[in-house]
Design an enzyme around this catalytic site. Structure first.
Site, PDB file in Angstrom:
ATOM      1  N   LYS A 272      -0.156  -3.122   7.053  1.00 15.42           N
ATOM      2  CA  LYS A 272      -1.554  -2.953   6.649  1.00 15.42           C
ATOM      3  C   LYS A 272      -2.523  -3.481   7.694  1.00 15.42           C
ATOM      4  O   LYS A 272      -2.283  -4.528   8.288  1.00 15.42           O
ATOM      5  CB  LYS A 272      -1.796  -3.729   5.349  1.00 15.42           C
ATOM      6  CG  LYS A 272      -1.031  -3.170   4.171  1.00 15.42           C
ATOM      7  CD  LYS A 272      -1.338  -3.978   2.934  1.00 15.42           C
ATOM      8  CE  LYS A 272      -0.811  -3.262   1.688  1.00 15.42           C
ATOM      9  NZ  LYS A 272      -1.202  -3.972   0.474  1.00 15.42           N
TER      10      LYS A 272
ATOM     11  N   GLY B 195       5.656 -13.015  12.007  1.00 17.10           N
ATOM     12  CA  GLY B 195       6.693 -12.818  10.994  1.00 17.10           C
ATOM     13  C   GLY B 195       7.799 -11.825  11.285  1.00 17.10           C
ATOM     14  O   GLY B 195       8.857 -12.190  11.783  1.00 17.10           O
TER      15      GLY B 195
ATOM     16  N   GLY C 132       1.946 -17.140  11.230  1.00 18.23           N
ATOM     17  CA  GLY C 132       0.498 -17.215  11.051  1.00 18.23           C
ATOM     18  C   GLY C 132      -0.230 -17.849  12.229  1.00 18.23           C
ATOM     19  O   GLY C 132      -1.310 -17.393  12.611  1.00 18.23           O
TER      20      GLY C 132
ATOM     21  N   ARG D 206      14.239 -22.435  14.719  1.00 15.36           N
ATOM     22  CA  ARG D 206      13.190 -23.462  14.828  1.00 15.36           C
ATOM     23  C   ARG D 206      13.782 -24.850  15.078  1.00 15.36           C
ATOM     24  O   ARG D 206      13.168 -25.677  15.741  1.00 15.36           O
ATOM     25  CB  ARG D 206      12.325 -23.465  13.566  1.00 15.36           C
ATOM     26  CG  ARG D 206      11.301 -22.334  13.555  1.00 15.36           C
ATOM     27  CD  ARG D 206      10.454 -22.351  12.301  1.00 15.36           C
ATOM     28  NE  ARG D 206       9.314 -21.454  12.422  1.00 15.36           N
ATOM     29  CZ  ARG D 206       8.483 -21.178  11.421  1.00 15.36           C
ATOM     30  NH1 ARG D 206       8.675 -21.735  10.237  1.00 15.36           N
ATOM     31  NH2 ARG D 206       7.465 -20.367  11.606  1.00 15.36           N
TER      32      ARG D 206
HETATM   33  C1  3PG Z   1       5.525 -21.059   8.730  1.00 13.87           C
HETATM   34  O1  3PG Z   1       6.655 -21.044   8.267  1.00 13.87           O
HETATM   35  O2  3PG Z   1       4.920 -20.033   9.072  1.00 13.87           O
HETATM   36  C2  3PG Z   1       4.884 -22.383   8.966  1.00 13.87           C
HETATM   37  O3  3PG Z   1       5.800 -23.394   8.765  1.00 13.87           O
HETATM   38  C3  3PG Z   1       3.643 -22.563   8.120  1.00 13.87           C
HETATM   39  O4  3PG Z   1       3.977 -22.563   6.771  1.00 13.87           O
HETATM   40  P1  3PG Z   1       2.846 -22.311   5.685  1.00 13.87           P
HETATM   41  O5  3PG Z   1       2.410 -20.878   5.854  1.00 13.87           O
HETATM   42  O6  3PG Z   1       3.454 -22.593   4.359  1.00 13.87           O
HETATM   43  O7  3PG Z   1       1.706 -23.245   6.012  1.00 13.87           O
HETATM   44 MG    MG Z   2       3.712 -18.539   6.948  1.00 13.07          MG
END
Ligand code: 3PG
Ligand code: MG
Length: 394
Positions: free
Chosen positions: A193, A350, A373, A36
């Protein structure tokens, strides 16, 4: 939707607030994966080249609105400086006067925006405070754009705003994959899931030509079709939901591809004794840990026919050998087709990047998102507040 980019902004002598996502993994006090950080370098370089002073705003972890020493962004400084090849000034409590006192070509990193509850509350006072620190706002944090926070959303509405290079690249890649894709489009959705990916599955069945379901979530669909799945990970209570998704797919002309053969063991353990069997032959004591070779061949054939591929989630228990085989083989098939120019491949979320790295093909996909996310929410068809706040009509 339209937004400005760095190219549209006059930055000479200006202080540019740059929202970045450097929420990176840290081990033993050091950044263990700087992906990142590497990906925001072009934006910072370009702002400097345009005569702007970049002031980086970022969160780190989830400190729940108060200072937590282990969640200080200080830990990212060495990796940031190494990636940029120049020193970075760390500021705990920023003020406009303090920032103005720094040299014009300074790069500044401000302490964790989440050390106050006002950030996640998207408190207007915090947004005002941030806006007072700079002249321009640039959002380069696509992976945090699903959060409507003061530094991702509120401040964007108070200053002339633009998308950074990474933000623009992420949006362009997602648009190419799902917005206006070259068809046929095939999506791979894997992982444990379906309960966490219901909206994703529903949206994809409306948009893609083929949906390949793998990993633990495939078991829920297989069980819903009446197959025995033994002791496998399976959300039996979601059988009806799975049937609804399958009916929706059929109505939308989306073909769902489920495993027709599977790799079955009796325990979730690396190198557990295992056997390949047809999906209708799983014994009561059997645990499905991967898709079988016939399924891998069917998936690879689907990739070969497709023009665009969206990938989220592994097909099996890829973290334990040899149950990584289907994920690795199909990821490599996708990478090969991408490299020969026959497939546009976009991956994100993820575990996905970890799985592609494990297969050694992350660099061979057309685009690998930095987002977890936010990638999912975009793929679910949701509006990301951090992106919407950049919207412009002029
Ligand atoms: C992540 O690592 O997915 C983003 O930086 C968002 O982080 P968060 O889910 O804690 O908002
Ligand atoms: Mg996250």
């Amino acid at each position: 939707m339209r937004w400005k980019t760095l190219d549209d902004m006059e930055m000479g002598g200006k202080t540019v607030l740059v929202r970045v996502d450097i929420n990176v993994p840290v081990q033993d006090g050091r950044v263990s994966d700087d992906t990142r950080i590497q990906r925001i370098v072009p934006t910072i370089r370009d702002i400097l080249a345009k005569g702007g002073k970049p002031v980086l705003l970022a969160h780190f972890g989830r400190p729940k609105g108060k200072p937590v020493p282990e969640m200080s962004l200080r830990v990212t400084l060495p990796a940031l400086e190494a990636a940029l090849g120049r020193p970075v000034t760390f500021v705990e409590t920023p003020s406009r006067a303090g920032l103005d006192a720094l040299p014009a070509n300074a790069v500044v990193l401000v302490e964790n925006t989440r050390f106050t509850p006002m950030e996640e509350a998207n408190d207007p006072q915090m947004a005002q405070f941030l806006a007072g620190l700079g002249d321009i706002y640039c959002n380069d944090a696509f992976s945090a754009a699903h959060r409507a926070h003061a530094s991702t959303e509120g401040v964007a509405r108070l200053l002339p705003s633009c998308a950074g290079r990474l933000m623009a690249a992420e949006l362009a890649a997602l648009e190419a994959a799902l917005g206006r894709p070259t068809r046929p489009v095939v999506a791979v959705v894997g992982g444990a899931k379906i309960s966490t990916k219901l909206d994703l599955l529903a949206n994809l069945t409306r948009k893609v030509d083929q949906l390949i379901i793998g990993g633990g979530m495939a078991n829920t669909f297989l069980a819903a079709q009446g197959h025995g799945v033994g002791t496998s990970l399976c959300e039996h209570d979601l059988a009806e939901t799975a049937r609804t998704i399958m009916a929706g797919a059929a109505a939308a002309g989306c073909e769902i591809i489920l495993p027709s053969d599977v790799v079955v063991a009796e325990a979730f353990a690396a190198h557990a004794p295992h056997q390949v069997m047809a999906i209708d032959a799983v014994p009561a004591a059997g645990m499905i840990l991967d898709a079988g070779p016939e399924t891998v061949a069917r998936i690879s054939a689907a990739f070969a026919q497709a023009k665009t591929l969206i990938w989220n989630g592994p097909l099996g228990a890829f973290e334990i050998a040899p149950f990584d085989a289907a994920t690795v083989a199909t990821a490599r098939a996708a990478a090969k087709l991408t490299q020969s120019g026959d497939l546009i491949s976009v991956a994100g979320g993820g575990d996905t990047v970890a799985a592609l790295n494990h297969a050694g093909v992350a660099d061979d996909f057309s685009y690998v998102s930095t987002a977890g996310g936010a990638f999912l929410e975009w793929m679910e068809g949701k509006t990301l507040p951090g992106v919407a706040a950049l919207e412009t009509t002029d």
